[in-house]
Design an enzyme around this catalytic site. Sequence first.
Site, PDB file in Angstrom:
ATOM      1  N   HIS A   1       3.979   3.504  12.883  1.00  0.00           N
ATOM      2  CA  HIS A   1       2.988   4.590  12.950  1.00  0.00           C
ATOM      3  C   HIS A   1       3.527   5.787  13.736  1.00  0.00           C
ATOM      4  O   HIS A   1       2.852   6.351  14.593  1.00  0.00           O
ATOM      5  CB  HIS A   1       1.667   4.093  13.534  1.00  0.00           C
ATOM      6  CG  HIS A   1       0.833   3.366  12.528  1.00  0.00           C
ATOM      7  ND1 HIS A   1      -0.539   3.262  12.617  1.00  0.00           N
ATOM      8  CD2 HIS A   1       1.184   2.706  11.393  1.00  0.00           C
ATOM      9  CE1 HIS A   1      -0.995   2.569  11.581  1.00  0.00           C
ATOM     10  NE2 HIS A   1       0.031   2.213  10.829  1.00  0.00           N
TER      11      HIS A   1
ATOM     12  N   GLU B   1      -5.232   1.460   2.372  1.00  0.00           N
ATOM     13  CA  GLU B   1      -5.064   0.304   3.254  1.00  0.00           C
ATOM     14  C   GLU B   1      -5.292   0.698   4.708  1.00  0.00           C
ATOM     15  O   GLU B   1      -5.911  -0.050   5.477  1.00  0.00           O
ATOM     16  CB  GLU B   1      -3.657  -0.294   3.073  1.00  0.00           C
ATOM     17  CG  GLU B   1      -3.433  -1.613   3.802  1.00  0.00           C
ATOM     18  CD  GLU B   1      -2.872  -1.472   5.219  1.00  0.00           C
ATOM     19  OE1 GLU B   1      -2.726  -2.494   5.901  1.00  0.00           O
ATOM     20  OE2 GLU B   1      -2.598  -0.325   5.652  1.00  0.00           O
ATOM     21  N   GLU B   2      -4.786   1.860   5.076  1.00  0.00           N
ATOM     22  CA  GLU B   2      -4.839   2.271   6.487  1.00  0.00           C
ATOM     23  C   GLU B   2      -6.253   2.563   6.977  1.00  0.00           C
ATOM     24  O   GLU B   2      -6.490   2.644   8.181  1.00  0.00           O
ATOM     25  CB  GLU B   2      -3.957   3.504   6.705  1.00  0.00           C
ATOM     26  CG  GLU B   2      -2.464   3.294   6.471  1.00  0.00           C
ATOM     27  CD  GLU B   2      -1.800   2.460   7.565  1.00  0.00           C
ATOM     28  OE1 GLU B   2      -2.505   2.028   8.501  1.00  0.00           O
ATOM     29  OE2 GLU B   2      -0.581   2.241   7.477  1.00  0.00           O
TER      30      GLU B   2
ATOM     31  N   HIS C   1       0.830  -1.215   0.000  1.00  0.00           N
ATOM     32  CA  HIS C   1       0.000   0.000   0.000  1.00  0.00           C
ATOM     33  C   HIS C   1       0.861   1.261   0.000  1.00  0.00           C
ATOM     34  O   HIS C   1       1.925   1.319   0.602  1.00  0.00           O
ATOM     35  CB  HIS C   1      -1.007  -0.017   1.155  1.00  0.00           C
ATOM     36  CG  HIS C   1      -0.458   0.116   2.537  1.00  0.00           C
ATOM     37  ND1 HIS C   1      -0.275   1.341   3.140  1.00  0.00           N
ATOM     38  CD2 HIS C   1      -0.080  -0.802   3.459  1.00  0.00           C
ATOM     39  CE1 HIS C   1       0.190   1.168   4.374  1.00  0.00           C
ATOM     40  NE2 HIS C   1       0.315  -0.127   4.592  1.00  0.00           N
TER      41      HIS C   1
ATOM     42  N   ASP D   1       5.984   2.583   6.441  1.00  0.00           N
ATOM     43  CA  ASP D   1       4.771   1.774   6.356  1.00  0.00           C
ATOM     44  C   ASP D   1       3.834   2.478   5.371  1.00  0.00           C
ATOM     45  O   ASP D   1       3.156   3.429   5.743  1.00  0.00           O
ATOM     46  CB  ASP D   1       4.146   1.667   7.748  1.00  0.00           C
ATOM     47  CG  ASP D   1       2.819   0.938   7.785  1.00  0.00           C
ATOM     48  OD1 ASP D   1       2.416   0.357   6.762  1.00  0.00           O
ATOM     49  OD2 ASP D   1       2.166   0.978   8.847  1.00  0.00           O
TER      50      ASP D   1
ATOM     51  N   ASP E   1       4.002  -5.950   3.569  1.00  0.00           N
ATOM     52  CA  ASP E   1       3.712  -4.925   4.572  1.00  0.00           C
ATOM     53  C   ASP E   1       4.871  -4.877   5.553  1.00  0.00           C
ATOM     54  O   ASP E   1       5.865  -5.592   5.386  1.00  0.00           O
ATOM     55  CB  ASP E   1       2.379  -5.208   5.282  1.00  0.00           C
ATOM     56  CG  ASP E   1       1.653  -3.931   5.682  1.00  0.00           C
ATOM     57  OD1 ASP E   1       2.322  -2.979   6.127  1.00  0.00           O
ATOM     58  OD2 ASP E   1       0.413  -3.893   5.564  1.00  0.00           O
TER      59      ASP E   1
END
Length: 361
Positions: free
Chosen positions: A314, A209-210, A68, A177, A232
């Site tokens: 994150h 995706e998130e 992603h 990410d 990922d």
Amino acid sequence: MYNPKAHLKRLVEVHAPSGFEAPVAELLRDEWAGLVDEFESDRLGSLIGIKRGTAPSKSGRKIMLAAHMDEIALMVRQIEAGFLYLHRIAGIDPRVMLAQTVLVHGSRVLPGVVATMPPHMLSAADRKKFLPVDALVVDVGLPAAEVEALVSVGDLVTMDSPMLDLRGRRAAAKAMDDRACIAVITTCLEMLRKTRHSWDVYAVATVQEEVGLRGATTAANHIQPDCAIALDVGFAEQPGVNPGGKLGGGPQLGIGANFHPRMVQRLKDIAAYHDIPWQPDIMPARTGTDAWAIQVSRGGVPTALLSIPLRNMHSPVETLDLKDIERTGRLLAHFISALEEDFVDYLSLLPVSDQDGAGDA
């Protein structure tokens, strides 16, 4: 000449939150232009680069590689006295946002800082609490009237975190990410330039995706692959994370209900044959990755997951080892070049006795 580190730097320094991924897609069209034969896009905006295999087109098999390209971010929800109050886009962690530098994407891009009340103004009890997003504001340093003219409710706020070189081959940045896995796909495509492969390769940079695996869902339905490998990031070892993958220890291979056991076994066999280190990642139920959506698209897609070990997930300083990007890309390329026409039949026959557990290569 392809430089994985320079490519990764370009990827992570683009600002493209969930639902606003066009800048990354535009960059990737340039970066993949000499690596794929054609491009497609689904209606949500996932970018699909197609590298044709040597099999006749009417019998060509399709493997989907999915990573992603969206990132976590913030959005302006209120403007008051020149200060910007925020909503989260996906999994922003307010614990790490205080005092960060950000970019406000108004009518022009404005640098800003994330601020809150000074500790002197807080009660003793509040000083012991983590601040919620609602307690954070962005200060762009302009008079209130000018802020009102340049910024609107709904404008994006992204982390201003250029890639930082660390010791060895490690680096830290925002959006590792999952842009690190976009770099994995690029590394794979670079290797496939010099390798024959019979299957068509669908390299997909998925959107959203998130916020719910949306791009993987629509792209898998659009492509209708015979099998897929999602890419990922996984949790790496650091204080409070145990177990976690080792930085530089090779890709983490997902093992659990989301992953087809024979896809997993073939990846283990390929890794062993080519002496590529890997790490088991036990994921017995929902994975929260694109693999979860791809596996159950249409009539079902045999799917596997490879992850890059990542510290500080994150956050504005997501940290990885570039060796893991290169090794994962190499594993993908070897896997694809070894695919036989009848691999689909192998995947469709699944006695219970063949459902292997974790292992080391």
